[in-house]
Write a protein that holds these residues in place. Structure first.
Motif, PDB file in Angstrom:
ATOM      1  N   ARG A  49      -4.301 -27.253   8.523  1.00  0.00           N
ATOM      2  CA  ARG A  49      -4.483 -26.026   9.289  1.00  0.00           C
ATOM      3  C   ARG A  49      -3.974 -24.811   8.506  1.00  0.00           C
ATOM      4  NH1 ARG A  49      -6.031 -26.650  14.472  1.00  0.00           N
ATOM      5  NH2 ARG A  49      -5.947 -28.750  15.370  1.00  0.00           N
ATOM      6  N   TYR A  50      -2.874 -25.006   7.794  1.00  0.00           N
ATOM      7  CA  TYR A  50      -2.332 -23.901   6.996  1.00  0.00           C
ATOM      8  C   TYR A  50      -3.285 -23.575   5.849  1.00  0.00           C
ATOM      9  CZ  TYR A  50       0.924 -21.076   4.293  1.00  0.00           C
ATOM     10  OH  TYR A  50       1.507 -20.048   3.606  1.00  0.00           O
ATOM     11  N   ARG A  51      -3.828 -24.621   5.219  1.00  0.00           N
ATOM     12  CA  ARG A  51      -4.806 -24.402   4.158  1.00  0.00           C
ATOM     13  C   ARG A  51      -6.007 -23.636   4.698  1.00  0.00           C
ATOM     14  NH1 ARG A  51      -7.786 -29.487   1.487  1.00  0.00           N
ATOM     15  NH2 ARG A  51      -8.478 -29.670   3.657  1.00  0.00           N
ATOM     16  N   ASP A  52      -6.445 -24.003   5.899  1.00  0.00           N
ATOM     17  CA  ASP A  52      -7.600 -23.337   6.473  1.00  0.00           C
ATOM     18  C   ASP A  52      -7.317 -21.865   6.742  1.00  0.00           C
ATOM     19  OD1 ASP A  52     -10.372 -23.700   7.716  1.00  0.00           O
ATOM     20  OD2 ASP A  52      -9.233 -22.686   9.292  1.00  0.00           O
ATOM     21  N   TYR A  53      -6.082 -21.566   7.153  1.00  0.00           N
ATOM     22  CA  TYR A  53      -5.719 -20.163   7.374  1.00  0.00           C
ATOM     23  C   TYR A  53      -5.824 -19.379   6.056  1.00  0.00           C
ATOM     24  CZ  TYR A  53      -2.847 -16.005   7.889  1.00  0.00           C
ATOM     25  OH  TYR A  53      -2.408 -14.723   7.863  1.00  0.00           O
ATOM     26  N   LEU A  54      -5.328 -19.954   4.961  1.00  0.00           N
ATOM     27  CA  LEU A  54      -5.412 -19.282   3.669  1.00  0.00           C
ATOM     28  C   LEU A  54      -6.866 -19.126   3.224  1.00  0.00           C
ATOM     29  CD1 LEU A  54      -2.449 -20.974   1.729  1.00  0.00           C
ATOM     30  CD2 LEU A  54      -2.489 -18.720   2.831  1.00  0.00           C
ATOM     31  N   LEU A  55      -7.670 -20.168   3.459  1.00  0.00           N
ATOM     32  CA  LEU A  55      -9.079 -20.090   3.076  1.00  0.00           C
ATOM     33  C   LEU A  55      -9.823 -19.045   3.900  1.00  0.00           C
ATOM     34  CD1 LEU A  55     -10.006 -23.852   2.528  1.00  0.00           C
ATOM     35  CD2 LEU A  55      -9.695 -22.072   0.810  1.00  0.00           C
ATOM     36  N   LYS A  92     -17.079 -23.465  -6.223  1.00  0.00           N
ATOM     37  CA  LYS A  92     -15.969 -23.646  -5.301  1.00  0.00           C
ATOM     38  C   LYS A  92     -16.470 -24.255  -4.000  1.00  0.00           C
ATOM     39  CE  LYS A  92     -13.077 -21.379  -8.004  1.00  0.00           C
ATOM     40  NZ  LYS A  92     -12.030 -22.081  -8.757  1.00  0.00           N
ATOM     41  N   LEU A  93     -15.778 -25.276  -3.520  1.00  0.00           N
ATOM     42  CA  LEU A  93     -16.108 -25.887  -2.237  1.00  0.00           C
ATOM     43  C   LEU A  93     -15.017 -25.511  -1.238  1.00  0.00           C
ATOM     44  CD1 LEU A  93     -17.178 -29.454  -3.471  1.00  0.00           C
ATOM     45  CD2 LEU A  93     -18.666 -27.515  -2.905  1.00  0.00           C
ATOM     46  N   LEU A  94     -15.364 -24.665  -0.272  1.00  0.00           N
ATOM     47  CA  LEU A  94     -14.407 -24.211   0.730  1.00  0.00           C
ATOM     48  C   LEU A  94     -14.694 -24.867   2.067  1.00  0.00           C
ATOM     49  CD1 LEU A  94     -14.188 -20.373   0.003  1.00  0.00           C
ATOM     50  CD2 LEU A  94     -12.942 -22.262  -1.055  1.00  0.00           C
ATOM     51  N   VAL A  95     -13.620 -25.216   2.780  1.00  0.00           N
ATOM     52  CA  VAL A  95     -13.749 -25.878   4.076  1.00  0.00           C
ATOM     53  C   VAL A  95     -13.579 -24.850   5.182  1.00  0.00           C
ATOM     54  CG1 VAL A  95     -12.896 -27.730   5.557  1.00  0.00           C
ATOM     55  CG2 VAL A  95     -12.775 -27.962   3.058  1.00  0.00           C
ATOM     56  N   SER A  96     -14.553 -24.793   6.116  1.00  0.00           N
ATOM     57  CA  SER A  96     -14.453 -23.870   7.234  1.00  0.00           C
ATOM     58  C   SER A  96     -13.447 -24.393   8.240  1.00  0.00           C
ATOM     59  CB  SER A  96     -15.821 -23.686   7.907  1.00  0.00           C
ATOM     60  OG  SER A  96     -16.185 -24.874   8.589  1.00  0.00           O
ATOM     61  N   LYS A  97     -13.024 -23.544   9.168  1.00  0.00           N
ATOM     62  CA  LYS A  97     -12.016 -23.966  10.139  1.00  0.00           C
ATOM     63  C   LYS A  97     -12.617 -24.700  11.340  1.00  0.00           C
ATOM     64  CE  LYS A  97     -11.920 -19.580  12.710  1.00  0.00           C
ATOM     65  NZ  LYS A  97     -11.058 -18.483  13.140  1.00  0.00           N
ATOM     66  N   ASP A  98     -13.945 -24.730  11.421  1.00  0.00           N
ATOM     67  CA  ASP A  98     -14.581 -25.459  12.519  1.00  0.00           C
ATOM     68  C   ASP A  98     -14.251 -26.942  12.415  1.00  0.00           C
ATOM     69  OD1 ASP A  98     -15.746 -23.116  13.295  1.00  0.00           O
ATOM     70  OD2 ASP A  98     -17.562 -23.463  12.094  1.00  0.00           O
ATOM     71  N   GLU A  99     -13.945 -27.548  13.532  1.00  0.00           N
ATOM     72  CA  GLU A  99     -13.683 -28.983  13.620  1.00  0.00           C
ATOM     73  C   GLU A  99     -12.461 -29.419  12.842  1.00  0.00           C
ATOM     74  OE1 GLU A  99     -17.319 -31.366  13.008  1.00  0.00           O
ATOM     75  OE2 GLU A  99     -18.305 -29.457  12.671  1.00  0.00           O
ATOM     76  N   VAL A 100     -11.531 -28.507  12.572  1.00  0.00           N
ATOM     77  CA  VAL A 100     -10.337 -28.897  11.828  1.00  0.00           C
ATOM     78  C   VAL A 100      -9.609 -30.007  12.562  1.00  0.00           C
ATOM     79  CG1 VAL A 100      -8.057 -28.131  11.100  1.00  0.00           C
ATOM     80  CG2 VAL A 100     -10.023 -26.673  10.706  1.00  0.00           C
ATOM     81  N   GLY A 101      -9.226 -31.043  11.829  1.00  0.00           N
ATOM     82  CA  GLY A 101      -8.498 -32.159  12.425  1.00  0.00           C
ATOM     83  C   GLY A 101      -9.393 -33.246  12.945  1.00  0.00           C
ATOM     84  N   GLN A 102     -10.737 -32.988  12.998  1.00  0.00           N
ATOM     85  CA  GLN A 102     -11.662 -33.981  13.486  1.00  0.00           C
ATOM     86  C   GLN A 102     -12.261 -34.764  12.332  1.00  0.00           C
ATOM     87  OE1 GLN A 102     -14.586 -32.339  16.122  1.00  0.00           O
ATOM     88  NE2 GLN A 102     -13.133 -31.005  17.125  1.00  0.00           N
ATOM     89  N   ARG A 103     -12.777 -35.930  12.618  1.00  0.00           N
ATOM     90  CA  ARG A 103     -13.416 -36.777  11.599  1.00  0.00           C
ATOM     91  C   ARG A 103     -14.863 -37.010  12.006  1.00  0.00           C
ATOM     92  NH1 ARG A 103     -10.818 -37.053   6.783  1.00  0.00           N
ATOM     93  NH2 ARG A 103      -8.603 -37.322   7.104  1.00  0.00           N
TER      94      ARG A 103
END
Length: 233
Positions: A140-146, A222-233
């Protein structure tokens, strides 16, 4: 007659002065303002400057010292090894530090901006997959920075390595046209081979094939991860 000769001499001198100024402007390489933190490794600075001098007139400036002039004659601003404080301040539009103020001034003046993050921040650009060992809080912290990175990308800022910058020609602008928001469920090698994007934003649920990861590394994507669905698989 003498007055006429003196007048001709003055005209000739004026024409020569104008010609010298035109030649100077044409032959002089474009200015690249390279902003760095005081804790930057001097050897890394020298290496970066040497790699860029064949295209640019590189001018070093520490992020702790105020600029003594405007950026009107600067063709690009290169922020070298910037930390997360700089990234967050820039995304929020803060100008309480010299570096952040220079960034804001460059963006407001429509001057191309290139940011190379510090090595300590490279971890956050790794795409999320099953092998990711980060805890939920760290993700989640990584996602905030991204999210701050994505904000700067939307402003037209280019992120990349020294090699990426060395490939750019003066006047080139990558900006947000280099971003691809991938909406599929499987990111393949073929998709990366066909795209011109330099940054691909994916959902955490997207499956990225090993060959696609290899291609991304080879092409500097660069491959960036969006914050949608964070924590889900």
């Amino acid at each position: 007659m003498k007055d006429h000769q003196r007048q001709l001499i003055k005209h000739r001198q004026l024409i020569e002065e104008i010609a010298r100024e035109v030649v100077r402007r044409v032959c002089s390489p474009p200015r690249l303002l390279m902003v760095y933190n005081t804790d930057a490794n001097p050897e890394d600075l020298d290496l970066a400057k040497a790699a860029l001098q064949h295209k640019w007139q590189v001018e070093l400036h520490t992020a702790d010292a105020a600029l003594d002039d405007t950026l009107t004659s600067v063709h690009m601003v290169y922020f070298f090894h910037m930390d997360q404080d700089f990234i967050v301040r820039g995304a929020l539009g803060l100008t309480d530090t010299v570096g952040a103020a220079v960034l804001a001034q460059a963006l407001q003046s429509d001057i191309p901006v290139f940011i190379q993050v510090a090595p300590s921040l490279e971890w956050m650009f790794a795409a999320h997959d099953e092998r990711d060992s980060l805890s939920t809080g760290a993700k989640r912290y990584r996602d905030y920075l991204l999210q701050q990175v994505r904000t700067l990308l939307d402003f037209g800022v280019t992120f990349g390595t020294l090699a990426d910058l060395a490939k750019l020609k003066p006047g080139d602008r990558q900006g947000n046209q280099a971003i691809w928001h991938f909406t599929g469920q499987l990111l393949t090698q073929r998709a990366l081979q066909e795209t011109e994007a330099k940054t691909i934003v994916v959902s955490p649920s997207v499956i990225i094939t090993p060959l696609a990861r290899d291609t991304a590394r080879e092409r500097g994507i660069k491959l960036l991860v969006s914050k949608d669905e964070v924590g889900q698989r």
